[in-house]
Design a protein around this motif. Sequence first.
Motif, PDB file in Angstrom:
ATOM      1  N   ASP A  12       0.905  -1.339  -0.003  1.00  0.00           N
ATOM      2  CA  ASP A  12       0.232  -0.098   0.062  1.00  0.00           C
ATOM      3  C   ASP A  12       0.921   1.205  -0.138  1.00  0.00           C
ATOM      4  N   PHE A  47      -5.548   9.710  -6.850  1.00  0.00           N
ATOM      5  CA  PHE A  47      -5.647   8.233  -7.036  1.00  0.00           C
ATOM      6  C   PHE A  47      -5.005   7.405  -5.801  1.00  0.00           C
ATOM      7  N   SER A  48      -3.667   7.910  -5.831  1.00  0.00           N
ATOM      8  CA  SER A  48      -2.855   7.175  -4.873  1.00  0.00           C
ATOM      9  C   SER A  48      -2.828   7.425  -3.592  1.00  0.00           C
ATOM     10  N   GLU A  50      -5.649   7.196  -1.895  1.00  0.00           N
ATOM     11  CA  GLU A  50      -6.739   6.382  -1.493  1.00  0.00           C
ATOM     12  C   GLU A  50      -6.434   5.437  -0.059  1.00  0.00           C
ATOM     13  N   HIS A  74     -10.144  10.523   0.451  1.00  0.00           N
ATOM     14  CA  HIS A  74     -10.999   9.780  -0.330  1.00  0.00           C
ATOM     15  C   HIS A  74     -11.551  10.768  -1.405  1.00  0.00           C
ATOM     16  N   HIS A  76     -13.362  10.045  -4.483  1.00  0.00           N
ATOM     17  CA  HIS A  76     -14.334   9.184  -5.192  1.00  0.00           C
ATOM     18  C   HIS A  76     -15.003   9.952  -6.242  1.00  0.00           C
ATOM     19  N   ALA A  79     -11.340  12.376  -8.570  1.00  0.00           N
ATOM     20  CA  ALA A  79     -10.339  11.899  -9.241  1.00  0.00           C
ATOM     21  C   ALA A  79     -10.747  11.418 -10.694  1.00  0.00           C
ATOM     22  N   SER A 144     -17.730   7.187  -9.967  1.00  0.00           N
ATOM     23  CA  SER A 144     -16.587   7.074 -10.886  1.00  0.00           C
ATOM     24  C   SER A 144     -16.681   6.071 -11.962  1.00  0.00           C
ATOM     25  N   GLN A 188     -13.139  -0.575  -9.272  1.00  0.00           N
ATOM     26  CA  GLN A 188     -14.042  -0.147  -8.203  1.00  0.00           C
ATOM     27  C   GLN A 188     -15.086  -1.016  -7.744  1.00  0.00           C
ATOM     28  N   LEU A 191     -13.820  -2.962  -5.132  1.00  0.00           N
ATOM     29  CA  LEU A 191     -13.530  -2.137  -3.799  1.00  0.00           C
ATOM     30  C   LEU A 191     -15.074  -2.419  -3.264  1.00  0.00           C
ATOM     31  N   ASN A 210      -4.134  -1.883  -7.322  1.00  0.00           N
ATOM     32  CA  ASN A 210      -3.907  -0.652  -7.439  1.00  0.00           C
ATOM     33  C   ASN A 210      -2.563   0.005  -7.667  1.00  0.00           C
TER      34      ASN A 210
END
Length: 383
Positions: A12, A47-48, A50, A74, A76, A79, A144, A188, A191, A210
């Motif tokens: 991560d 995006f990174s 998250e 975040h 959503h 991005a 998204s 997505q 997730l 990711n």
Amino acid sequence: MEINYNFISIIDLLGVIQGLLFGGMLLLLHSKKNRPTLYLGLFILLFSLEPIPNILNDLGLLQVYPHLELLPVHFHFLAYPLFYIYIQKISVFGNKTPSYWTLIPGILEVLIGIVIFLLPTHIKLSLKASLFAVVYFILGLGYSIWIGVLIIRWIQIHKKEIENQFSVIFQKQLNWARFFTYASIGFQLLLIINFFIDDKQWYYFIVVINVILIYWVSFKGIVQENITSLFSVFSQFDKEPLPNATTTKPIDTVSNTTTTAEVKQSEFMTSEVMSEIIETVETYIKNSQCFTKDNLTIIDIAEATNIHPKRISYALNNQKGVNFNTYINKFRVERAKELFENEGNNNLSVEGIGMEAGFHSKATFYGAFKKFEGCTPASFRNT
């Protein structure tokens, strides 16, 4: 303080660092000449970020510093609209105003997120465990995905227009962006599944994807150049009426967003005019053998025949039922067949024949030949 390091957290963290580096690099490359990199750089940065809450939780930092709960990282709703605008700006329609309206929900998301983060910790913990968090998460991912659908649709229209202007469309079709968008939509959905099953193994799989997505979009974005419409150089003619105009047949329209022939809605061309255009163009191509030029464009034909490129494009689409790229490749395939049948070319490889006929690459040659002849060039040669 006890810190619980684990492999998932390391992956991560790698994704976050990678995204910050690539996003920062693209922001540094940003200039008036290369303005779209601003939107791509911001997208990669957002995006990174998250996974940051998950990293803090895995390392045990949220237990030690609970006020870090609900960090406004975040994005959503923000991005993917940035990526959408980036695609619009680098596409053949880059001179049009992009869909800035898609950023409005994201801007509201950021403002609300900052307000919530400043609330007392006990209120934030209550919000985190409430239905509000679930609704926000689902709506954000849904938004998204919807933006992803808009991106794919835009790229499809872009691809169609590119084929109307260039005889070589390699690296102009934005295929990487389409594949990335499909992969992102799948991401997505993963997730959403992970939100409900909360499985470590499943989350590990998501983390790896990711990191791959961040690297993919960063690398492709750095090497991608803006694709300028060739028709823009003839913009001064767009205000002039078409010759031999009638009121029977409208100029071609491509979607509600753009048109292949960007001329006034009141301008028309008859079938006779279109037939004359095609006859003139075809005569020139056959006599000049210009199709052997691997980077031939519709502008080259327009300048040689003194016919507006939009009229050529429209005539081909409506009279021949093909775009410029397909039309030129047909001449190239016929030329390749002549070269194959000439015994003096036996020393040339199949790829060499393709290059002589005007094809830019082996893949394009094989694809076009099979499309028109139903077999590969190698098979044709051996018959």
